[in-house]
Design an enzyme around this catalytic site. Sequence first.
Site, mmCIF file in Angstrom:
data_model
loop_
_atom_site.group_PDB
_atom_site.id
_atom_site.type_symbol
_atom_site.label_atom_id
_atom_site.label_comp_id
_atom_site.label_asym_id
_atom_site.label_seq_id
_atom_site.Cartn_x
_atom_site.Cartn_y
_atom_site.Cartn_z
ATOM 1 N N LYS A 17 -10.790 3.539 61.849
ATOM 2 C CA LYS A 17 -10.360 2.422 62.591
ATOM 3 C C LYS A 17 -9.914 1.194 61.779
ATOM 4 O O LYS A 17 -10.636 0.953 60.800
ATOM 5 C CB LYS A 17 -11.388 2.170 63.651
ATOM 6 C CG LYS A 17 -11.497 3.004 64.715
ATOM 7 C CD LYS A 17 -12.374 2.565 65.962
ATOM 8 C CE LYS A 17 -12.623 3.592 66.884
ATOM 9 N NZ LYS A 17 -13.460 3.172 68.059
ATOM 10 N N CYS A 82 6.989 7.087 59.434
ATOM 11 C CA CYS A 82 5.854 7.849 59.671
ATOM 12 C C CYS A 82 5.991 9.284 58.740
ATOM 13 O O CYS A 82 4.850 9.883 58.636
ATOM 14 C CB CYS A 82 5.788 8.419 61.274
ATOM 15 S SG CYS A 82 5.281 6.793 62.060
ATOM 16 N N GLY A 115 -3.511 -2.335 67.191
ATOM 17 C CA GLY A 115 -2.555 -2.435 67.917
ATOM 18 C C GLY A 115 -1.370 -1.851 67.791
ATOM 19 O O GLY A 115 -1.112 -0.901 66.806
ATOM 20 N N CYS A 214 -1.458 8.558 69.576
ATOM 21 C CA CYS A 214 -2.248 8.459 68.544
ATOM 22 C C CYS A 214 -2.860 7.145 68.301
ATOM 23 O O CYS A 214 -2.024 6.166 68.588
ATOM 24 C CB CYS A 214 -1.694 9.111 67.476
ATOM 25 S SG CYS A 214 -0.380 8.152 66.692
#
Length: 395
Positions: A17, A82, A115, A214
């Site tokens: 994370k 991405c 976020g 995701c």
Amino acid sequence: MTRNVYVAGVGMIPFAKPGASAHYDEMGAKAISQALADSGVPFELVQQAYAGYVYGDSTCGQTALYHVGMTGIPVVNVNNNCATGSSALFLAHQAVKSGMVECALAFGFEEMQAGALKSHWDDRPRAMSKFIEVSDRLLPESPEPGAIRMFAGAGKTHMEKYGTKLETFAKIRAKASQHAARNPLAIFRKVVTPEDVLASPMVWEGVLTRLMACPPTCGAAAAIVCSEDFARRHGLRTDVLIAGQALTTDGPELFQNPDMIDLVGVGMTQSAARSVYEQAGIGPEDIDVIELHDCFAQNELITYEGLGLCGKGEGEKLVEAGDNTYGGRWVVNPSGGLLSKGHPLGATGLAQCFELVHQLRGTAGDRQVAHAKVALQHNLGLGGACVITAYKKAA
């Protein structure tokens, strides 16, 4: 001049994370070192390097690579949203296949903030401005901007056109969690049920729950690719062949009477898939295992159709038949995919490569797909770029 190109080594660190990882340069260096060790290639023999990341300053790739070595080789920094990691792999593969070099490194990393994704440049035209303008027109009632609107809006369109149920997307997310439970490198390894997914906070009423998206993630991955001659000379493995690869961008038809499914890159997927199938001499029926870009559960289903695994509007039938998991026709995202493994933008494409190389080697442990011989990778970036790669287990 073209020649066979093999994946000689791969590396990947556990995803984490935001705020829980090392900095990007440390993550990148560790993944590179793992790929070098896995391949048996001394860094001094690598002739070019391609570094993928989205959120970072210029020459971050050099910053990470210099921890491993400084040999004066060309280092190219790549940003393709991405699809960045796979774009770096595309360039490394192209350099070797064309005969420019014998051995190249592709690596990707991302140190993300918590976020939703956002632009850090507010004083100039946004790269996605045309996409946002069209989505505003198509979905004026949408409560969310950006990627959520794009991909959830595509799912909403699929539901309206073909009767696809929200529960179907929940089943895709639950499947991802079942696969990730077997992957020690995945960020989320807790198994959730379709009921859990539907009960998670609603982001867009009737269209998207939080668990269908995701998470922002930090991580790094890398791959070493080389020619067959180079591998033979240095005693490297040649068991995973890149059998076909294509990088596509949007065509002029995209903004000509589009719907939301068009807007999230299904046309790029279809075009790249056709090219790769032709290059590799395969069709969807020949594929055993797939890593695809499931940034949202909705996009996984749409991508089934874009890759030709089923007909247009038939994605729900594929899910209901169990043809996206173990015991079915294909195993899709055995790693847990972006939904459960995580999505550090610059690393994602190379993490997909890591997974598929281990599947074809037969070294994927508890998540091994039995008798896997042909693998397909799909990595998508809005704006846009799509990279599809076919791998074959070499004799």
